[in-house]
Design a protein around this motif. Sequence first.
Motif, mmCIF file in Angstrom:
data_model
loop_
_atom_site.group_PDB
_atom_site.id
_atom_site.type_symbol
_atom_site.label_atom_id
_atom_site.label_comp_id
_atom_site.label_asym_id
_atom_site.label_seq_id
_atom_site.Cartn_x
_atom_site.Cartn_y
_atom_site.Cartn_z
ATOM 1 N N LEU A 89 42.606 52.650 43.287
ATOM 2 C CA LEU A 89 41.817 53.571 44.110
ATOM 3 C C LEU A 89 41.081 54.548 43.210
ATOM 4 C CD1 LEU A 89 44.748 54.264 46.526
ATOM 5 C CD2 LEU A 89 42.595 53.297 47.305
ATOM 6 N N CYS A 90 39.802 54.776 43.513
ATOM 7 C CA CYS A 90 39.091 55.842 42.808
ATOM 8 C C CYS A 90 38.893 56.996 43.776
ATOM 9 C CB CYS A 90 37.779 55.370 42.216
ATOM 10 S SG CYS A 90 36.382 55.299 43.341
ATOM 11 N N ALA A 91 38.852 58.212 43.232
ATOM 12 C CA ALA A 91 38.765 59.404 44.081
ATOM 13 C C ALA A 91 38.010 60.503 43.353
ATOM 14 C CB ALA A 91 40.167 59.877 44.477
ATOM 15 N N PRO A 92 36.743 60.701 43.706
ATOM 16 C CA PRO A 92 36.031 61.855 43.157
ATOM 17 C C PRO A 92 36.472 63.143 43.848
ATOM 18 C CG PRO A 92 34.513 60.300 44.243
ATOM 19 C CD PRO A 92 35.903 59.875 44.553
ATOM 20 N N LEU A 93 36.497 64.221 43.095
ATOM 21 C CA LEU A 93 36.746 65.551 43.666
ATOM 22 C C LEU A 93 35.386 66.199 43.865
ATOM 23 C CD1 LEU A 93 38.944 67.654 44.446
ATOM 24 C CD2 LEU A 93 38.635 68.624 42.162
ATOM 25 N N PHE A 94 34.953 66.267 45.116
ATOM 26 C CA PHE A 94 33.635 66.780 45.416
ATOM 27 C C PHE A 94 33.603 68.312 45.376
ATOM 28 C CE2 PHE A 94 31.389 62.978 46.183
ATOM 29 C CZ PHE A 94 32.212 62.090 46.854
ATOM 30 N N GLY A 95 32.431 68.865 45.511
ATOM 31 C CA GLY A 95 32.245 70.308 45.410
ATOM 32 C C GLY A 95 33.003 71.104 46.456
ATOM 33 N N ASN A 96 33.368 70.458 47.561
ATOM 34 C CA ASN A 96 34.166 71.152 48.572
ATOM 35 C C ASN A 96 35.659 71.099 48.252
ATOM 36 O OD1 ASN A 96 34.741 68.502 49.046
ATOM 37 N ND2 ASN A 96 34.029 68.459 51.166
ATOM 38 N N GLU A 97 35.942 70.667 47.014
ATOM 39 C CA GLU A 97 37.314 70.582 46.503
ATOM 40 C C GLU A 97 38.162 69.593 47.279
ATOM 41 O OE1 GLU A 97 37.281 75.128 44.753
ATOM 42 O OE2 GLU A 97 39.022 74.438 45.874
ATOM 43 N N LYS A 98 37.503 68.607 47.883
ATOM 44 C CA LYS A 98 38.238 67.540 48.565
ATOM 45 C C LYS A 98 38.236 66.295 47.704
ATOM 46 C CE LYS A 98 38.192 67.982 53.595
ATOM 47 N NZ LYS A 98 37.963 69.415 53.734
ATOM 48 N N LEU A 99 39.422 65.771 47.460
ATOM 49 C CA LEU A 99 39.559 64.493 46.778
ATOM 50 C C LEU A 99 39.310 63.423 47.833
ATOM 51 C CD1 LEU A 99 40.391 63.733 43.846
ATOM 52 C CD2 LEU A 99 42.678 63.325 44.732
ATOM 53 N N THR A 100 38.257 62.638 47.649
ATOM 54 C CA THR A 100 37.872 61.643 48.645
ATOM 55 C C THR A 100 38.097 60.256 48.071
ATOM 56 O OG1 THR A 100 36.231 63.153 49.551
ATOM 57 C CG2 THR A 100 36.012 60.829 50.128
ATOM 58 N N PHE A 101 38.856 59.443 48.782
ATOM 59 C CA PHE A 101 39.267 58.142 48.286
ATOM 60 C C PHE A 101 38.394 57.017 48.814
ATOM 61 C CE2 PHE A 101 43.341 58.815 46.171
ATOM 62 C CZ PHE A 101 43.637 60.110 46.558
ATOM 63 N N GLY A 102 38.230 55.993 47.956
ATOM 64 C CA GLY A 102 37.695 54.740 48.435
ATOM 65 C C GLY A 102 38.805 53.944 49.104
ATOM 66 N N THR A 103 38.475 52.749 49.609
ATOM 67 C CA THR A 103 39.487 51.909 50.264
ATOM 68 C C THR A 103 40.237 51.048 49.268
ATOM 69 O OG1 THR A 103 37.768 50.311 50.760
ATOM 70 C CG2 THR A 103 38.351 51.855 52.500
ATOM 71 N N GLY A 104 39.808 51.081 47.998
ATOM 72 C CA GLY A 104 40.584 50.410 46.973
ATOM 73 C C GLY A 104 40.154 48.989 46.669
ATOM 74 N N THR A 105 40.561 48.530 45.494
ATOM 75 C CA THR A 105 40.419 47.127 45.094
ATOM 76 C C THR A 105 41.810 46.568 44.885
ATOM 77 O OG1 THR A 105 38.266 47.396 44.023
ATOM 78 C CG2 THR A 105 39.620 45.534 43.313
ATOM 79 N N ARG A 106 42.132 45.501 45.630
ATOM 80 C CA ARG A 106 43.445 44.869 45.486
ATOM 81 C C ARG A 106 43.363 43.836 44.382
ATOM 82 N NH1 ARG A 106 43.813 43.190 50.181
ATOM 83 N NH2 ARG A 106 43.634 40.951 49.908
ATOM 84 N N LEU A 107 44.062 44.095 43.286
ATOM 85 C CA LEU A 107 43.997 43.245 42.092
ATOM 86 C C LEU A 107 45.231 42.372 41.994
ATOM 87 C CD1 LEU A 107 42.632 42.515 39.365
ATOM 88 C CD2 LEU A 107 43.940 44.394 38.354
ATOM 89 N N THR A 108 45.000 41.081 41.768
ATOM 90 C CA THR A 108 46.097 40.142 41.538
ATOM 91 C C THR A 108 45.863 39.460 40.205
ATOM 92 O OG1 THR A 108 46.327 39.719 43.912
ATOM 93 C CG2 THR A 108 47.350 38.133 42.416
ATOM 94 N N ILE A 109 46.836 39.546 39.308
ATOM 95 C CA ILE A 109 46.770 38.880 38.020
ATOM 96 C C ILE A 109 47.636 37.625 38.104
ATOM 97 C CG2 ILE A 109 47.096 39.066 35.542
ATOM 98 C CD1 ILE A 109 44.984 40.970 36.717
ATOM 99 N N ILE A 110 47.029 36.488 37.873
ATOM 100 C CA ILE A 110 47.707 35.197 38.022
ATOM 101 C C ILE A 110 48.345 34.798 36.696
ATOM 102 C CG2 ILE A 110 47.405 32.780 38.670
ATOM 103 C CD1 ILE A 110 44.779 33.769 40.086
ATOM 104 N N PRO A 111 49.673 34.605 36.678
ATOM 105 C CA PRO A 111 50.350 34.256 35.402
ATOM 106 C C PRO A 111 49.904 32.892 34.874
ATOM 107 C CG PRO A 111 51.933 34.999 37.059
ATOM 108 C CD PRO A 111 50.620 34.805 37.765
#
Lengths: 111, 115
Positions: A89-111
């Motif tokens: 998940l990435c989360a910028p802290l905007f000028g209103n001091e709110k950390l706003t999250f994306g919905t994320g990237t689900r990563l799978t590493i295949i052995p």
Amino acid sequence: KQEVTQIPAALSVPEGENLVLNCSFTDSAIYNLQWFRQDPGKGLTSLLLIQSSQREQTSGRLNASLDKSSGRSTLYIAASQPGDSATYLCAPLFGNEKLTFGTGTRLTIIP
Amino acid sequence: EAGVVQSPRYKIIEKKQPVAFWCNPISGHNTLYWYLQNLGQGPELLIRYENEEAVDDSQLPKDRFSAERLKGVDSTLKIQPAELGDSAVYLCASSLGTVGGNEQFFGPGTRLTVL
């Protein structure tokens, strides 16, 4: 409205490959940006924090870059391992001091 | 150094019942946050405390949700009465402060299921 977009929503790669996760945000007036990982059923673990004055930050096999003017950040993972499988998940802290999250990237590493 | 502590980890209740979540932030962290995370989504801020003061509660549904942070350390988030749509993970986070933007550290969360 401040929005955060993460692409792709899901990614599967073979073990050992290098990979890049993307994050874009609509408001360039940010204090900083954090990258987190979240394992299933767990809380968030902070990976990297980039201040708005920085261009990149490194921790081990992870490197995060920030281009504030274009509203983009990337997380580069080198030599991926099965233990890297998680949601990022990435989360910028905007000028209103709110950390706003994306919905994320689900990563799978295949052995 | 101990991280952010939350309890309980899981809670199952019937609708219309009250429920409370507890959070102990990292020692020395003045700023405390409560977030709500729905399945498949990123966390959303409910309330932010600077010491004892709630400085941003604009996203807190005040008709049923309340929070307190007595003595500027531990915090409690309460829902009364709970509704089916409140089923989610409630995350607590803390940071040294918000001036200049400080790194936020999260607890493991409380998973609430409302039946």
